[in-house]
Every structure is written in C-alpha cells, then in structure tokens.
Design a protein around this motif. Structure first.
Motif, PDB file in Angstrom:
ATOM      1  N   TYR A 140      38.739  -9.164  17.686  1.00  0.00           N
ATOM      2  CA  TYR A 140      39.493 -10.010  18.382  1.00  0.00           C
ATOM      3  C   TYR A 140      40.562  -9.719  18.025  1.00  0.00           C
ATOM      4  O   TYR A 140      41.621  -8.571  18.425  1.00  0.00           O
ATOM      5  N   ILE A 141      41.097  -9.562  16.755  1.00  0.00           N
ATOM      6  CA  ILE A 141      42.345  -9.564  15.942  1.00  0.00           C
ATOM      7  C   ILE A 141      43.124  -7.966  15.487  1.00  0.00           C
ATOM      8  O   ILE A 141      44.534  -7.952  15.817  1.00  0.00           O
ATOM      9  N   SER A 150      42.324  -5.902  17.328  1.00  0.00           N
ATOM     10  CA  SER A 150      43.056  -5.127  18.732  1.00  0.00           C
ATOM     11  C   SER A 150      43.795  -6.277  19.529  1.00  0.00           C
ATOM     12  O   SER A 150      44.491  -5.975  21.057  1.00  0.00           O
ATOM     13  N   HIS A 151      44.764  -7.001  19.752  1.00  0.00           N
ATOM     14  CA  HIS A 151      44.742  -8.180  19.949  1.00  0.00           C
ATOM     15  C   HIS A 151      46.669  -9.009  19.491  1.00  0.00           C
ATOM     16  O   HIS A 151      46.648  -8.738  17.839  1.00  0.00           O
ATOM     17  N   ASP A 152      47.140  -8.950  19.967  1.00  0.00           N
ATOM     18  CA  ASP A 152      48.595  -9.507  18.767  1.00  0.00           C
ATOM     19  C   ASP A 152      48.207 -11.066  19.070  1.00  0.00           C
ATOM     20  O   ASP A 152      47.931 -11.996  19.168  1.00  0.00           O
ATOM     21  N   THR A 153      48.817 -11.238  17.728  1.00  0.00           N
ATOM     22  CA  THR A 153      48.368 -13.275  17.086  1.00  0.00           C
ATOM     23  C   THR A 153      48.898 -13.742  17.726  1.00  0.00           C
ATOM     24  O   THR A 153      48.850 -14.406  18.020  1.00  0.00           O
ATOM     25  N   LEU A 154      50.571 -13.574  18.130  1.00  0.00           N
ATOM     26  CA  LEU A 154      51.151 -13.989  18.526  1.00  0.00           C
ATOM     27  C   LEU A 154      51.343 -14.510  20.503  1.00  0.00           C
ATOM     28  O   LEU A 154      51.200 -15.559  20.773  1.00  0.00           O
ATOM     29  N   THR A 155      50.951 -13.361  21.212  1.00  0.00           N
ATOM     30  CA  THR A 155      50.957 -13.528  22.586  1.00  0.00           C
ATOM     31  C   THR A 155      49.376 -13.740  23.309  1.00  0.00           C
ATOM     32  O   THR A 155      48.817 -14.203  24.444  1.00  0.00           O
ATOM     33  N   GLY A 156      48.549 -13.344  22.181  1.00  0.00           N
ATOM     34  CA  GLY A 156      47.690 -12.433  22.811  1.00  0.00           C
ATOM     35  C   GLY A 156      46.922 -11.660  23.594  1.00  0.00           C
ATOM     36  O   GLY A 156      45.806 -11.353  24.453  1.00  0.00           O
ATOM     37  N   TYR A 160      46.991  -7.526  24.318  1.00  0.00           N
ATOM     38  CA  TYR A 160      46.566  -6.263  22.997  1.00  0.00           C
ATOM     39  C   TYR A 160      47.178  -6.090  22.622  1.00  0.00           C
ATOM     40  O   TYR A 160      48.432  -5.514  23.680  1.00  0.00           O
ATOM     41  N   ASN A 161      46.796  -5.071  21.777  1.00  0.00           N
ATOM     42  CA  ASN A 161      48.126  -4.597  20.786  1.00  0.00           C
ATOM     43  C   ASN A 161      47.605  -2.987  20.919  1.00  0.00           C
ATOM     44  O   ASN A 161      46.980  -2.282  21.602  1.00  0.00           O
ATOM     45  N   THR A 187      35.328 -12.157  15.974  1.00  0.00           N
ATOM     46  CA  THR A 187      36.821 -11.872  15.667  1.00  0.00           C
ATOM     47  C   THR A 187      37.785 -11.296  14.801  1.00  0.00           C
ATOM     48  O   THR A 187      38.929 -11.306  15.186  1.00  0.00           O
TER      49      THR A 187
END
Length: 199
Positions: A159-160, A162-168, A170-171, A156
C-alpha cells in the motif's frame, strides 16, 4: 524326511538385524526430536501416510485453527473443508503435486477458517520423507504456520509503495504499473478507463 516319513534333519537360518533395529530406533528418536523442536517453535505438524491414507494433526495444528486437540478428525477432507473457497483449487493442486511425487518439497500460503469463522492466513510446508519400491511417495510430513502478521506487513508495504502517505491517493508508482494491470484485466475479460485531471 526319511522313508518312514520321519523328520531326520532341520535347517535354521539366523540373521543379525541389530543394525536395522538400531536404525529404526534412531529414526524414531530423530522424528520425536524434530516434532518437539517444531512444537517449541509453535509450528503445527501434519503427516499423511499415502499407503494407508491415514492423516495425523498435532496438538498445535488444532490450536492454530482455534480448536482443542482432536476436535475434528485427522483427515485431508476435514482439513480441506476449512480452507477458504477462493484457495481450495490452489490447495488441491498443491497437495496433488506432492502426492504424485513431482517434487520432494512444496510450500503454499492460503486462507483457512477458524472455529468462530474468522479467516486466517497460514503457510504449509510439505516434505516427502519416504517412497515405495516404485519411487512413489508413501509418506509426507509438513508444518502449518500462522503467517497473518507477515501477510499484514506485506500488504502494508504494498500500500505504501503505491499510495501517497499524506493524501492516501495513488502515487506515481501505481500509474507506472497500471499498463500491466490493464493488460491483466483484459486477459480476464475486464475493461476499464482512466481519467486524468490536472488540478
């Protein structure tokens, strides 16, 4: 013996072994207390005698895999066939390293198959507790722990990160690490491409 072949004298040697016996009793007590403490902490216990090739699994060891006590034989082979195929080679190397005596303690995290087929992340810790006169391990003890919650939490967090929390999607962190990911895939013979569209 005399000339007539009759016994005329005898010699008896008496050794005080009370210290050794007391040490053995103390060792058994400490081992029992150690096992009881681990059972209370819900850790499965295993033991391998490398001289006799006998293996022991505790009741909790079986329970972690969702089996009743002694539902399958206590052996390295019975243990190994329940390991996920993706982790078998890693497990073999881990166990071989311990049995060779290259290290005194070793930890491994891997996946095992429970009774109903569900995969479970576990962690095994091994400790060489006895060696023979040649310095080779003769007895190894260890623990088996259910670490699925730890693995889930780590996944978890990964994932958080490397990913945008709003859109899901990749950041920025994902793309910063991407060059190393591409390099690793090229080493494995895999190719890929990245298309970036500014909207």
């Amino acid at each position: 013996f005399s000339k007539s072949n009759k016994q005329t004298a005898s010699c008896t040697m008496i050794s005080d072994i009370s210290r050794r016996k007391n040490s053995e009793i103390l060792a058994r007590r400490n081992t029992r207390r150690f096992k009881e403490a681990l059972e209370a902490a819900e850790e499965g216990i295993w033991e391998i005698n490398l001289e006799t090739n006998r293996t022991f699994f505790s009741k909790r060891f079986y329970e972690i895999l969702d089996y009743k006590s002694h539902a399958f034989e206590s052996s390295k082979e019975a243990w190994r066939i329940r390991i996920d195929l993706r982790d078998v080679k890693m497990f073999d190397h881990w166990l071989e390293t311990i049995e060779k005596g290259d290290v005194d303690r070793q930890t491994l995290r891997y996946r095992v198959q429970k009774r109903e087929g569900e995969l479970l992340w576990v962690e095994s810790r091994a400790l060489v507790v006895a060696r023979n006169e040649f310095g080779q391990p003769s007895r190894v003890v260890g623990t088996l722990s259910d670490v699925r919650r730890i693995v889930s939490a780590e996944e978890t967090l990964k994932y958080i990160a490397s990913h945008d929390t709003l859109t899901g999607l990749y950041n920025r962190n994902f793309f910063v690490d991407l060059p190393q990911t591409r390099k690793d895939r090229q080493v494995q013979g895999q190719n890929g491409a990245l298309i970036l569209i500014d909207i």
